[in-house]
Design an enzyme around this catalytic site. Structure first.
Site, PDB file in Angstrom:
ATOM      1  CB  CYS A 284      -0.875  -0.001   1.176  1.00  0.00           C
ATOM      2  SG  CYS A 284      -1.878   1.579   1.338  1.00  0.00           S
TER       3      CYS A 284
ATOM      4  CB  CYS B 267      -1.985   4.701   4.236  1.00  0.00           C
ATOM      5  SG  CYS B 267      -3.713   3.773   3.353  1.00  0.00           S
ATOM      6  CB  SER B 268      -0.591   0.791   6.479  1.00  0.00           C
ATOM      7  OG  SER B 268      -1.848   1.374   7.270  1.00  0.00           O
ATOM      8  CB  CYS B 269      -4.609  -0.882   2.465  1.00  0.00           C
ATOM      9  SG  CYS B 269      -5.341   0.854   2.441  1.00  0.00           S
TER      10      CYS B 269
END
Lengths: 219, 219, 192, 191
Positions: D88, D91-93
């Protein structure tokens, strides 16, 4: 926004450092930051796109120097202050100093499992038909909004192929600014590595992103 | 490289910090940092492009959080280590440790005026005729070298017009990695703001850059 | 940072890579001698002398050298003419390139991330922070100094300065007006 | 940190017991063992594999995993010719219901910046090299779709139980930055 969070293709960040036997949390405060963020979603009344924008909407110098949960915490504090749920002097004092604002609901322990299980599905009903179909050549538009978007800089202006028509989903660019869910068709678009990174790019790599219809034009 | 130095079009850095009656230097150490870099430059141990490459190679979180001259100091330390001018121990101790290798070339105070006046021109005899002429439509190539380049990300893939043939100049992409001066034709290329930032952007904006011939292709 | 610089200075002096007197001379030169007054004289001459003006826009380096300015960060100078329909602005998105020979060392804001990031994409927004609102249809030309060419903006000569001496005109030319983030002073401002 | 929790609790916006439960859920209950069971079943049950690759969300919920950050899951099949990798960049999906919370490296600037442009270099940081002609597909999770890589079943595991197979499935193999363990790795441990 073209902020510190839009990291795809950046150089200079060094090697990836996997940590053997990494714990889920590295410190107690991280657990609290994580749980507070999840628990405040309900009374706070913001959506996930607003949370994401709150996290990325800071100086890249700060964003890149902060740890993951530090960013979460900073985003949470910004949202709380913006909505008048908590004031700056309260955070400084570490205590409630002003009358709380009435909120609709708070997360009870009994609701935790149910809420997590339900999650926050983003698919919506629509009566429009998707403009693109699987196999279509599309180009990611050259857009540079200063607000939240999920179209990374490194694909903008580049052409790819529709690989999957996912469905009609909440449009983050709109949802993040409080302008409504404005659902749009969502596609998986596949780009050739050399299209993205030029003739020196790895010819064996392809990159897929999920892109809403307003991000795309026919190529 | 797509490093922190490549800032054009980034969001989130906030308002311009304009300081009324700004002094040339803000601290005594800044004067020394400035003068040291100028003076050591004359010793010709490294070239300016290599120095720029070292500066932008710092991790983005560090690059973005150092002050301007702080960045110079850290880079100077790194260059001294990389080029064997000093050891880690020496930098820590703050003194040269025996044996002292004396430099061949230093700048004397009497030379300063001359150096300031003459500078170091970057134009070189042309190896061949220029490929483009004024008025030609060109496209900045989509390149993403991991080493030094002077082609900013925000123009890559975009089309503009040659407005000036500057001359034949040292090619920084090669010079920065000590692969020789490899001079190439240098052009001023003008881009329409909407070409760079998308349809909705300010139609009265034009942006010009200098681009070496290897950065460009006919559009 | 002070200690780190002192350490570097000691090492380089001890290894005789540098001459301490040269350091003082360098600091003196850029702190006291070379600054925007140089550029202001160039601009004033361009305002007062049509032949010089023509020469300046044809070959900035040579014209400026004739006044005794050139050299480091000024070997390849290009003068940019502001008119009623075109406004020029200079930036270096990749580092901090600046025409030292005519403007001295750049101010902090010129080297800062906000200026470097926004000028190429939102020049009007940047100008607003400098208190400048240009007419809506003025074309804005931003020059990103990606090579060793250095740009000097020649602002428009203020009205009501007919017959002024070059020296008096030079007093109207601010540093920011030669970067494109400001305009030349008005004669009435000067009178005050 | 404690200051903020105190303020929010005093104002009655959060219930401390709910906070504890949230932490416990992701620290103890939800983790990559979930995903490993999904992969192991796909290895042993061809019909399940087909369902998983066609529409992963209901197939995964059959085994009892669903919810937050996994509302729309897509399973990606690794083959001898094709290697999938998930990142991702924005962000940090990450697919929480099947993998739990992401490790620090997944959320770090080095991974997020390089996975899309230099995947082989990133894999080298994890100590493995793919054949030169293997096609690498990187999936940048820019929307709410979460990706789960189904690695290739290691050779020499014929007739193994689902449970035993699941112990071969590492977290990294389901992100695409690793391969499953080989039967030998397990035997070494058993010895």
């Amino acid at each position: 926004m073209n902020g510190g969070q839009d990291l795809g293709g950046m150089h200079g960040h060094g090697p990836v450092k996997p940590e053997p036997n990494e714990p889920v949390f590295h410190d107690d405060w991280e657990k609290r930051a994580f749980a507070l963020t999840l628990a405040m979603g309900m009374p706070g009344g913001w959506n996930i796109d607003m949370s994401r924008f709150a996290r990325e909407n800071r100086s890249p110098a700060d964003y890149l120097a902060m740890s993951y949960y530090q960013i979460w915490l900073a985003g949470l504090i910004d949202l709380l202050e913006e909505r008048g749920l908590v004031a700056e002097d309260e955070i400084e004092a570490g205590h409630s100093l002003h009358t709380p604002k009435p909120v609709k609901r708070i997360l009870s322990p009994a609701d935790v499992a149910k809420t997590l299980h339900r999650g926050g599905p983003t698919e919506r009903e629509t009566n429009t038909a998707p403009v693109f179909k699987r196999g279509d050549r599309v180009r990611a538009k050259n857009i540079n909004p200063p607000t939240h978007t999920r179209l990374p800089r490194y694909v903008r202006g580049h052409a790819g192929i529709i690989e999957r028509v996912i469905g009609c989903h909440v449009f983050p660019d709109s949802n993040a600014t409080g302008a409504g869910e404005n659902p749009q068709w969502l596609y998986t678009v596949r780009f050739d590595g050399r299209e993205l990174w030029g003739p020196d790019g790895d010819p064996t790599m392809q990159v897929s992103v999920d892109a809403w219809e307003p991000y795309l034009e026919s190529a | 490289m797509n490093g922190a130095a490549d800032m054009g079009g980034m969001h989130g850095f906030g308002a311009i910090g304009i300081e009324a009656n700004e002094p040339v230097f803000h601290a005594e150490w800044e004067k020394k940092a400035f003068a040291l870099n100028m003076a050591i430059g004359v010793a010709n141990i490294w070239n300016l492009d290599a120095f720029r490459f070292a500066r932008e190679s710092l991790p983005p979180s560090q690059y973005l959080n150092l002050s301007y001259y702080g960045l110079w100091v850290v880079t100077l330390e790194n260059m001294m280590l990389d080029y064997g001018v000093a050891t880690k121990g020496e930098i820590k101790a703050g003194h040269a440790q025996a044996p002292v290798k004396k430099s061949k070339r230093t700048i004397a105070a009497a030379d300063v005026a001359n150096m300031v006046l003459c500078g170091s021109p970057y134009n070189r005899p042309a190896p061949g005729p220029a490929l483009f002429k004024v008025g030609d439509r060109v496209r900045a190539r989509n390149i993403h070298p991991k080493t030094h380049t002077r082609l900013p990300r925000y123009v890559r893939g975009h089309a503009g017009e040659v407005t000036r043939i500057v001359g034949c100049h040292v090619f920084p992409d090669s010079n920065a990695v000590n692969k020789g001066e490899d001079p190439h034709w240098l052009y001023t290329v003008r881009f329409d703001g909407r070409e760079l930032w998308g349809e909705g952007s300010d139609p009265t904006v034009r942006v010009s850059i200098e681009a070496w011939e290897p950065y460009l292709e006919p559009a | 940072m002070q200690l780190r610089v002192r350490a570097l200075e000691s090492i380089l002096l001890e290894k005789e890579y540098i001459d301490p007197a040269a350091l003082d001379e360098l600091i003196e030169t850029y702190e006291k001698k070379i600054g925007p007054r140089n550029g202001a004289r160039v601009v004033a001459k361009a305002w007062a002398d049509p032949d010089f003006r023509r020469w300046l826009f044809e070959d900035g380096t040579a014209a400026i050298e004739s006044l005794g300015y050139g050299g480091r960060s000024g070997n390849h100078l290009v003068a940019l003419e502001n008119t009623t329909s075109i406004h020029n602005m200079v930036v270096c998105t990749l580092c901090s390139c600046y025409p030292w020979a005519v403007l001295g060392l750049p101010p902090l804001w010129y080297k800062s991330a906000p200026y470097r990031s926004r000028t190429v994409a939102d020049p009007r927004g940047v100008l607003r922070e400098f208190g400048i609102e240009l007419p809506k249809d003025t074309e804005i030309r931003v020059w990103d100094s990606t090579a060793e060419l250095r740009y000097l903006v020649v602002p428009m000569r203020p009205a009501g300065t007919d017959g002024w001496s070059e020296e008096k005109l030079a007093a109207l030319v601010t540093r920011d007006s030669m970067i494109g983030t400001g305009l030349a002073r008005q004669p009435q401002e000067f009178a005050r | 940190m404690r200051a903020l929790e105190t303020v929010l609790t005093e104002k009655g916006y959060v219930d401390p017991a709910a906070l504890d439960l949230l932490v416990e859920t992701y620290e103890k209950k939800v983790g990559p063992r979930n995903g490993a069971r999904v992969v192991a079943r796909a290895w042993t049950d061809p019909a399940y594999r087909a369902r998983l690759l066609k529409d992963a969300t209901p197939a995964i919920s059959e085994i009892g995993y669903a919810g937050r950050q996994g509302e729309h899951i897509v399973a990606l099949e690794n083959t001898p010719k094709l290697h999938n990798m998930v990142v991702c960049t924005l962000c940090s999906c990450y697919p929480w219901p099947v993998l739990g919370l992401p490790p620090v490296w997944y959320k770090s600037a080095p991974y997020r910046s390089r996975a899309v442009s230099d995947p082989r270099g990133v894999l080298a940081d994890f100590g493995f090299t793919l054949p030169k002609d293997t096609e690498i597909r990187i999936w940048d999770s820019t929307a709410e779709i979460r990706y789960l890589v189904v690695p290739m079943r290691p050779a020499g595991t014929e007739g193994w139980s689902e449970e035993k197979l699941a112990s071969l499935v590492t977290r990294d193999s389901m992100i695409g930055t690793g391969l499953p363990k080989s039967p030998k790795d397990i035997e070494d441990i058993e010895k």
